[in-house]
Design a protein around this motif. Structure first.
Motif, PDB file in Angstrom:
ATOM      1  N   ALA A   1       0.859  -1.183   0.000  1.00 61.39           N
ATOM      2  CA  ALA A   1       0.000   0.000   0.000  1.00 61.39           C
ATOM      3  C   ALA A   1       0.892   1.228   0.000  1.00 61.39           C
ATOM      4  O   ALA A   1       1.864   1.280   0.756  1.00 61.39           O
ATOM      5  CB  ALA A   1      -0.906  -0.003   1.226  1.00 61.39           C
ATOM      6  N   ARG A   2       0.570   2.171  -0.883  1.00 65.88           N
ATOM      7  CA  ARG A   2       1.352   3.404  -0.859  1.00 65.88           C
ATOM      8  C   ARG A   2       0.598   4.541  -1.500  1.00 65.88           C
ATOM      9  O   ARG A   2      -0.232   4.344  -2.389  1.00 65.88           O
ATOM     10  CB  ARG A   2       2.696   3.226  -1.525  1.00 65.88           C
ATOM     11  N   LEU A   3       0.886   5.733  -1.007  1.00 65.18           N
ATOM     12  CA  LEU A   3       0.390   6.935  -1.662  1.00 65.18           C
ATOM     13  C   LEU A   3       1.321   7.234  -2.830  1.00 65.18           C
ATOM     14  O   LEU A   3       2.545   7.184  -2.691  1.00 65.18           O
ATOM     15  CB  LEU A   3       0.388   8.123  -0.700  1.00 65.18           C
ATOM     16  N   VAL A   4       0.739   7.535  -3.969  1.00 66.68           N
ATOM     17  CA  VAL A   4       1.500   7.887  -5.161  1.00 66.68           C
ATOM     18  C   VAL A   4       1.460   9.402  -5.278  1.00 66.68           C
ATOM     19  O   VAL A   4       0.383  10.002  -5.339  1.00 66.68           O
ATOM     20  CB  VAL A   4       0.893   7.221  -6.415  1.00 66.68           C
ATOM     21  N   TRP A   5       2.640  10.008  -5.287  1.00 64.83           N
ATOM     22  CA  TRP A   5       2.755  11.463  -5.375  1.00 64.83           C
ATOM     23  C   TRP A   5       3.099  11.844  -6.813  1.00 64.83           C
ATOM     24  O   TRP A   5       3.805  11.109  -7.510  1.00 64.83           O
ATOM     25  CB  TRP A   5       3.849  11.954  -4.432  1.00 64.83           C
ATOM     26  N   ALA A   6       2.633  12.988  -7.228  1.00 68.76           N
ATOM     27  CA  ALA A   6       2.922  13.462  -8.582  1.00 68.76           C
ATOM     28  C   ALA A   6       3.226  14.950  -8.534  1.00 68.76           C
ATOM     29  O   ALA A   6       2.714  15.680  -7.689  1.00 68.76           O
ATOM     30  CB  ALA A   6       1.752  13.191  -9.510  1.00 68.76           C
ATOM     31  N   GLU A   7       4.062  15.382  -9.449  1.00 64.75           N
ATOM     32  CA  GLU A   7       4.419  16.793  -9.558  1.00 64.75           C
ATOM     33  C   GLU A   7       3.735  17.378 -10.774  1.00 64.75           C
ATOM     34  O   GLU A   7       3.470  16.700 -11.750  1.00 64.75           O
ATOM     35  CB  GLU A   7       5.931  16.955  -9.700  1.00 64.75           C
ATOM     36  N   GLY A   8       3.457  18.643 -10.690  1.00 62.11           N
ATOM     37  CA  GLY A   8       2.923  19.327 -11.853  1.00 62.11           C
ATOM     38  C   GLY A   8       1.543  19.907 -11.649  1.00 62.11           C
ATOM     39  O   GLY A   8       0.995  20.527 -12.548  1.00 62.11           O
ATOM     40  N   PHE A   9       0.969  19.749 -10.470  1.00 65.96           N
ATOM     41  CA  PHE A   9      -0.344  20.330 -10.220  1.00 65.96           C
ATOM     42  C   PHE A   9      -0.210  21.837 -10.058  1.00 65.96           C
ATOM     43  O   PHE A   9       0.751  22.329  -9.487  1.00 65.96           O
ATOM     44  CB  PHE A   9      -0.975  19.748  -8.956  1.00 65.96           C
ATOM     45  N   ALA A  10      -1.191  22.547 -10.530  1.00 66.86           N
ATOM     46  CA  ALA A  10      -1.200  23.999 -10.346  1.00 66.86           C
ATOM     47  C   ALA A  10      -1.599  24.305  -8.909  1.00 66.86           C
ATOM     48  O   ALA A  10      -2.525  23.710  -8.373  1.00 66.86           O
ATOM     49  CB  ALA A  10      -2.193  24.641 -11.305  1.00 66.86           C
ATOM     50  N   ASP A  11      -0.888  25.236  -8.304  1.00 70.98           N
ATOM     51  CA  ASP A  11      -1.195  25.627  -6.933  1.00 70.98           C
ATOM     52  C   ASP A  11      -2.382  26.582  -6.951  1.00 70.98           C
ATOM     53  O   ASP A  11      -2.403  27.551  -7.696  1.00 70.98           O
ATOM     54  CB  ASP A  11       0.034  26.302  -6.312  1.00 70.98           C
ATOM     55  N   ARG A  12      -3.361  26.329  -6.100  1.00 66.51           N
ATOM     56  CA  ARG A  12      -4.543  27.193  -6.077  1.00 66.51           C
ATOM     57  C   ARG A  12      -4.209  28.588  -5.580  1.00 66.51           C
ATOM     58  O   ARG A  12      -4.975  29.510  -5.752  1.00 66.51           O
ATOM     59  CB  ARG A  12      -5.633  26.569  -5.222  1.00 66.51           C
ATOM     60  N   GLN A  13      -3.051  28.761  -4.944  1.00 65.32           N
ATOM     61  CA  GLN A  13      -2.633  30.081  -4.479  1.00 65.32           C
ATOM     62  C   GLN A  13      -1.936  30.880  -5.582  1.00 65.32           C
ATOM     63  O   GLN A  13      -1.568  32.011  -5.384  1.00 65.32           O
ATOM     64  CB  GLN A  13      -1.689  29.945  -3.272  1.00 65.32           C
ATOM     65  N   GLY A  14      -1.721  30.262  -6.748  1.00 68.49           N
ATOM     66  CA  GLY A  14      -1.117  30.966  -7.871  1.00 68.49           C
ATOM     67  C   GLY A  14       0.389  31.097  -7.794  1.00 68.49           C
ATOM     68  O   GLY A  14       0.954  32.064  -8.300  1.00 68.49           O
ATOM     69  N   SER A  15       1.077  30.139  -7.191  1.00 69.53           N
ATOM     70  CA  SER A  15       2.537  30.215  -7.103  1.00 69.53           C
ATOM     71  C   SER A  15       3.155  30.087  -8.491  1.00 69.53           C
ATOM     72  O   SER A  15       2.488  29.728  -9.458  1.00 69.53           O
ATOM     73  CB  SER A  15       3.073  29.120  -6.181  1.00 69.53           C
ATOM     74  N   ASP A  16       4.436  30.362  -8.580  1.00 71.74           N
ATOM     75  CA  ASP A  16       5.122  30.364  -9.872  1.00 71.74           C
ATOM     76  C   ASP A  16       5.437  28.988 -10.427  1.00 71.74           C
ATOM     77  O   ASP A  16       5.732  28.852 -11.597  1.00 71.74           O
ATOM     78  CB  ASP A  16       6.437  31.153  -9.755  1.00 71.74           C
ATOM     79  N   GLY A  17       5.403  27.969  -9.599  1.00 75.70           N
ATOM     80  CA  GLY A  17       5.814  26.656 -10.091  1.00 75.70           C
ATOM     81  C   GLY A  17       4.837  25.566  -9.735  1.00 75.70           C
ATOM     82  O   GLY A  17       3.892  25.771  -8.975  1.00 75.70           O
ATOM     83  N   PRO A  18       5.076  24.383 -10.288  1.00 74.17           N
ATOM     84  CA  PRO A  18       4.209  23.252  -9.968  1.00 74.17           C
ATOM     85  C   PRO A  18       4.454  22.766  -8.547  1.00 74.17           C
ATOM     86  O   PRO A  18       5.504  23.004  -7.965  1.00 74.17           O
ATOM     87  CB  PRO A  18       4.625  22.194 -10.988  1.00 74.17           C
ATOM     88  N   ILE A  19       3.468  22.112  -8.023  1.00 71.06           N
ATOM     89  CA  ILE A  19       3.591  21.557  -6.681  1.00 71.06           C
ATOM     90  C   ILE A  19       3.539  20.037  -6.754  1.00 71.06           C
ATOM     91  O   ILE A  19       3.102  19.472  -7.740  1.00 71.06           O
ATOM     92  CB  ILE A  19       2.482  22.078  -5.755  1.00 71.06           C
ATOM     93  N   THR A  20       3.996  19.401  -5.700  1.00 69.79           N
ATOM     94  CA  THR A  20       3.912  17.950  -5.573  1.00 69.79           C
ATOM     95  C   THR A  20       2.793  17.644  -4.591  1.00 69.79           C
ATOM     96  O   THR A  20       2.724  18.247  -3.522  1.00 69.79           O
ATOM     97  CB  THR A  20       5.251  17.379  -5.068  1.00 69.79           C
ATOM     98  N   ALA A  21       1.913  16.724  -4.984  1.00 68.82           N
ATOM     99  CA  ALA A  21       0.762  16.394  -4.148  1.00 68.82           C
ATOM    100  C   ALA A  21       0.440  14.905  -4.292  1.00 68.82           C
ATOM    101  O   ALA A  21       0.807  14.282  -5.291  1.00 68.82           O
ATOM    102  CB  ALA A  21      -0.444  17.232  -4.562  1.00 68.82           C
ATOM    103  N   PRO A  22      -0.256  14.324  -3.309  1.00 73.73           N
ATOM    104  CA  PRO A  22      -0.669  12.924  -3.446  1.00 73.73           C
ATOM    105  C   PRO A  22      -1.726  12.806  -4.536  1.00 73.73           C
ATOM    106  O   PRO A  22      -2.687  13.572  -4.565  1.00 73.73           O
ATOM    107  CB  PRO A  22      -1.230  12.569  -2.069  1.00 73.73           C
ATOM    108  N   LEU A  23      -1.516  11.872  -5.443  1.00 68.25           N
ATOM    109  CA  LEU A  23      -2.414  11.657  -6.573  1.00 68.25           C
ATOM    110  C   LEU A  23      -3.315  10.446  -6.361  1.00 68.25           C
ATOM    111  O   LEU A  23      -4.474  10.456  -6.751  1.00 68.25           O
ATOM    112  CB  LEU A  23      -1.589  11.456  -7.851  1.00 68.25           C
ATOM    113  N   ALA A  24      -2.764   9.388  -5.740  1.00 72.51           N
ATOM    114  CA  ALA A  24      -3.517   8.136  -5.671  1.00 72.51           C
ATOM    115  C   ALA A  24      -3.079   7.298  -4.479  1.00 72.51           C
ATOM    116  O   ALA A  24      -1.984   7.470  -3.943  1.00 72.51           O
ATOM    117  CB  ALA A  24      -3.300   7.333  -6.950  1.00 72.51           C
TER     118      ALA A  24
END
Length: 173
Positions: free
Chosen positions: A102-125
């Motif tokens: 069992a593991r959380l799969v993290w992914a990079e590239g989500f847009a930050d809802r705060q409007g930051s300049d770069g992609p963020i890493t967040a749990p995807l699955a």
């Protein structure tokens, strides 16, 4: 905490879509929309629900019932916002054995809802492996025929590598 444990019940949580017979079951994938509650062999609940703790939307796992996280779980005339899928032909064979990985799969590239300049890493699955197969509970939605947004504000459940590949899900997950 899920490895080596048996899942005794799986319950999907959604909005209005479950009132339409078969509207959530697309063969290789299911669309619960709000999230999935897993009840373990000792009755402990785990909830996989889309949320926005890390940025825009991702999948988050909690060691608590879905009712702690989804406030729209209210019975309504002619139906309910929750439905058990434990006996579904996609789930039943998997649940015959304990979870092997069992593991959380993290992914990079989500847009930050705060409007930051770069992609963020967040749990995807949440990926759950069993001796008879793998299931992935993913924050994703189909926004046009065959076009998917990963890290969306809906939850889908995927049962095949072919399907996950077709929506752009990371090969490492």
């Amino acid at each position: 905490m899920l490895i080596g444990r048996r899942i005794r019940e799986v319950v999907y949580y959604g909005l209005e879509i479950e009132d339409q017979v078969g509207a959530w079951d697309f063969g290789d994938w299911h669309m619960p929309v709000m999230g999935v509650e897993l009840l373990l062999d000792d009755g402990s609940p785990y909830s996989a629900v889309w949320d926005c703790m890390f940025g825009y939307f991702g999948l988050e796992l909690y060691a608590s019932p879905m009712t702690d996280h989804v406030t729209v779980v209210q019975p309504k005339v002619g139906g309910s916002n929750q439905w058990p899928v434990t006996e579904h032909p996609r789930w039943a064979p998997l649940l015959a054995d304990p979870v092997t990985k069992a593991r959380l799969v993290w992914a990079e590239g989500f847009a930050d809802r705060q409007g930051s300049d770069g992609p963020i890493t967040a749990p995807l699955a949440l990926r759950l492996d069993f001796p008879r197969g793998t299931v992935r509970i993913i924050a994703a939605m189909e926004h046009a025929k065959g076009r998917w947004w990963l890290g969306a504000d809906e939850v889908i459940v995927a049962f095949s590598r072919e399907f996950t590949s077709s929506i752009g899900y990371p090969a490492s997950g």
